[in-house]
Design a protein around this motif. Structure first.
Motif, PDB file in Angstrom:
ATOM      1  N   ALA A   1       0.833  -1.214   0.000  1.00 37.70           N
ATOM      2  CA  ALA A   1       0.000   0.000   0.000  1.00 37.70           C
ATOM      3  C   ALA A   1       0.862   1.257   0.000  1.00 37.70           C
ATOM      4  CB  ALA A   1      -0.923  -0.002   1.220  1.00 37.70           C
ATOM      5  N   GLU A   2       1.961   1.250   0.743  1.00 37.74           N
ATOM      6  CA  GLU A   2       2.844   2.421   0.771  1.00 37.74           C
ATOM      7  C   GLU A   2       3.549   2.613  -0.559  1.00 37.74           C
ATOM      8  OE1 GLU A   2       4.175   2.682   5.443  1.00 37.74           O
ATOM      9  OE2 GLU A   2       5.171   1.233   4.150  1.00 37.74           O
ATOM     10  N   ARG A   3       3.954   1.518  -1.211  1.00 30.10           N
ATOM     11  CA  ARG A   3       4.611   1.647  -2.510  1.00 30.10           C
ATOM     12  C   ARG A   3       3.663   2.243  -3.546  1.00 30.10           C
ATOM     13  NH1 ARG A   3       7.216  -3.298  -1.020  1.00 30.10           N
ATOM     14  NH2 ARG A   3       5.546  -4.536  -1.937  1.00 30.10           N
ATOM     15  N   ILE A   4       2.396   1.817  -3.511  1.00 32.34           N
ATOM     16  CA  ILE A   4       1.412   2.359  -4.454  1.00 32.34           C
ATOM     17  C   ILE A   4       1.190   3.845  -4.189  1.00 32.34           C
ATOM     18  CG2 ILE A   4      -1.000   2.242  -5.172  1.00 32.34           C
ATOM     19  CD1 ILE A   4      -0.911  -0.745  -4.612  1.00 32.34           C
ATOM     20  N   SER A   5       1.087   4.217  -2.909  1.00 32.67           N
ATOM     21  CA  SER A   5       0.850   5.628  -2.561  1.00 32.67           C
ATOM     22  C   SER A   5       2.030   6.502  -2.959  1.00 32.67           C
ATOM     23  CB  SER A   5       0.579   5.749  -1.061  1.00 32.67           C
ATOM     24  OG  SER A   5      -0.531   4.975  -0.684  1.00 32.67           O
ATOM     25  N   VAL A   6       3.242   6.053  -2.641  1.00 31.24           N
ATOM     26  CA  VAL A   6       4.427   6.844  -2.982  1.00 31.24           C
ATOM     27  C   VAL A   6       4.585   6.948  -4.494  1.00 31.24           C
ATOM     28  CG1 VAL A   6       6.943   6.915  -2.827  1.00 31.24           C
ATOM     29  CG2 VAL A   6       5.596   6.314  -0.825  1.00 31.24           C
ATOM     30  N   ASP A   7       4.297   5.862  -5.209  1.00 36.20           N
ATOM     31  CA  ASP A   7       4.390   5.897  -6.667  1.00 36.20           C
ATOM     32  C   ASP A   7       3.349   6.840  -7.247  1.00 36.20           C
ATOM     33  OD1 ASP A   7       5.525   4.600  -9.197  1.00 36.20           O
ATOM     34  OD2 ASP A   7       3.381   4.261  -9.450  1.00 36.20           O
ATOM     35  N   HIS A   8       2.153   6.867  -6.649  1.00 37.97           N
ATOM     36  CA  HIS A   8       1.106   7.775  -7.129  1.00 37.97           C
ATOM     37  C   HIS A   8       1.507   9.226  -6.914  1.00 37.97           C
ATOM     38  CE1 HIS A   8      -2.873   9.395  -7.972  1.00 37.97           C
ATOM     39  NE2 HIS A   8      -2.850  10.009  -6.799  1.00 37.97           N
ATOM     40  N   VAL A   9       2.075   9.524  -5.746  1.00 39.30           N
ATOM     41  CA  VAL A   9       2.513  10.896  -5.470  1.00 39.30           C
ATOM     42  C   VAL A   9       3.648  11.301  -6.410  1.00 39.30           C
ATOM     43  CG1 VAL A   9       3.596  12.370  -3.732  1.00 39.30           C
ATOM     44  CG2 VAL A   9       1.762  10.817  -3.078  1.00 39.30           C
ATOM     45  N   ALA A  10       4.539  10.342  -6.704  1.00 37.05           N
ATOM     46  CA  ALA A  10       5.677  10.655  -7.574  1.00 37.05           C
ATOM     47  C   ALA A  10       5.250  10.935  -9.003  1.00 37.05           C
ATOM     48  CB  ALA A  10       6.683   9.509  -7.554  1.00 37.05           C
ATOM     49  N   HIS A  11       4.085  10.391  -9.417  1.00 33.44           N
ATOM     50  CA  HIS A  11       3.649  10.567 -10.794  1.00 33.44           C
ATOM     51  C   HIS A  11       2.571  11.633 -10.943  1.00 33.44           C
ATOM     52  CE1 HIS A  11       5.654   6.672 -11.130  1.00 33.44           C
ATOM     53  NE2 HIS A  11       5.734   6.911 -12.421  1.00 33.44           N
ATOM     54  N   LEU A  12       2.325  12.409  -9.894  1.00 39.73           N
ATOM     55  CA  LEU A  12       1.360  13.492 -10.017  1.00 39.73           C
ATOM     56  C   LEU A  12       1.850  14.532 -11.006  1.00 39.73           C
ATOM     57  CD1 LEU A  12       0.221  14.089  -6.326  1.00 39.73           C
ATOM     58  CD2 LEU A  12      -1.083  13.039  -8.171  1.00 39.73           C
TER      59      LEU A  12
END
Length: 311
Positions: free
Chosen positions: A179-190
């Protein structure tokens, strides 16, 4: 303060803790800046940056301490103490949601540990006999490559014949769950606020990936040279490090197993199938739009010639 810890514990820090501390500091600083804007309009020097305090929670399995989350605390700067009633209430609430998590220590912000921090540290020893101290440095240093996070343990040292409790810096690693990897990846691709193009975002993503691979390669090379020197007897043998390397190498054959290849091919085929379906859907939508335009144009022509529509 001791240069490094000698407890032998392994610390794993999750990104959620970093985000919580950073968010806590940002909110407090924004509120303090807004409150001091009118009162200190004529002051020559800006006020010192505020400090925030909170507890870190997680689990300890043997010699491994894993920090999963954190929550804020109320601090009285006049007495250099925490609001004990508020701490116990927050602990009770978190215990209902996360029954397996325990208070591992506390966090604060600043460039370095202060003398008054030891008072807070001692106050938490009745909850955890050996609490840890997570310190976030909010100052921006563009030349620094590592995260501005330091983890301290408390150790009892004999100084001038008197036993004293001091902070000892400990090493840590960043640990993430799915879940943290998905969240961090989502923030990085904003999408950036300045309206950057997709090509710019892709270039930034590829640059970051290349830097990560380059750093991984350099660290593996350092580890390889270290093991060669240890094999030749140039440096002393460390069994704890050899166990960690052995544990890491045991994971490698799993990616060469038959099950891994089957699962990889299945996921790869599923990805291709989804891509093909998306392409077919896009083509069908384009074709429908073309047919609608053709029927509209043909219907106007058939009204004059007495013909029916194409479809």
């Amino acid at each position: 303060m001791a240069s490094s810890s000698s407890s032998g514990l392994t610390f794993k820090l999750h990104p959620l803790v970093l985000l919580n501390i950073s968010d806590h500091y940002t909110r407090v600083k924004s509120q303090a800046t807004g409150a001091d804007a009118g009162s200190s309009a004529g002051a020559d020097s800006p006020p010192p940056p505020p400090r925030v305090f909170g507890c870190v929670i997680g689990v300890q399995r043997g010699r491994t301490v894993e920090i999963f989350n954190s929550f804020e605390l109320l601090y009285d700067p006049s007495t250099h103490s925490l609001d004990r009633a508020f701490l116990e209430k927050k602990q009770e609430l978190y215990k209902k949601v996360f029954p397996n998590f325990y208070i591992l220590g506390w966090y604060s912000t600043g460039s370095d540990a202060q003398e008054s921090d030891m008072n807070i540290h001692r106050a938490l020893m009745d909850i955890n006999e050996s609490p840890l101290y997570v310190l976030l440095n909010p100052s921006i240093n563009h030349a620094q490559k590592d995260l501005p996070i330091t983890i301290y343990e408390s150790e009892l040292h004999i100084i001038d014949g008197i036993p004293q409790l001091i902070f000892a810096q400990a090493s840590y690693t960043i640990e993430t769950v799915e879940a943290e990897r998905i969240s961090v990846d989502h923030v990085a691709h904003l999408k950036p606020s300045d309206g950057g193009s997709a090509a710019t975002q892709l270039a930034a993503h590829l640059t970051g990936t290349h830097s990560a691979i380059k750093m991984l390669n350099s660290r593996i090379r350092v580890l390889h040279h270290y093991l060669l020197a240890m094999q030749k007897g140039e440096i002393p043998c460390e069994n704890s490090l050899l166990r960690q390397v052995s544990s890491l190498l045991r994971r490698l054959p799993t990616i060469e197993s038959e099950k891994f290849r089957d699962d990889f091919l299945m996921e790869y085929n599923d990805t291709l199938l989804v891509s093909y379906l998306a392409m077919f859907t896009n083509c069908s939508s384009t074709m429908n739009e073309l047919v609608d335009k053709f029927n509209t144009a043909y219907e106007r022509h058939s009204r004059r010639g007495g013909r029916t529509s194409f479809i």
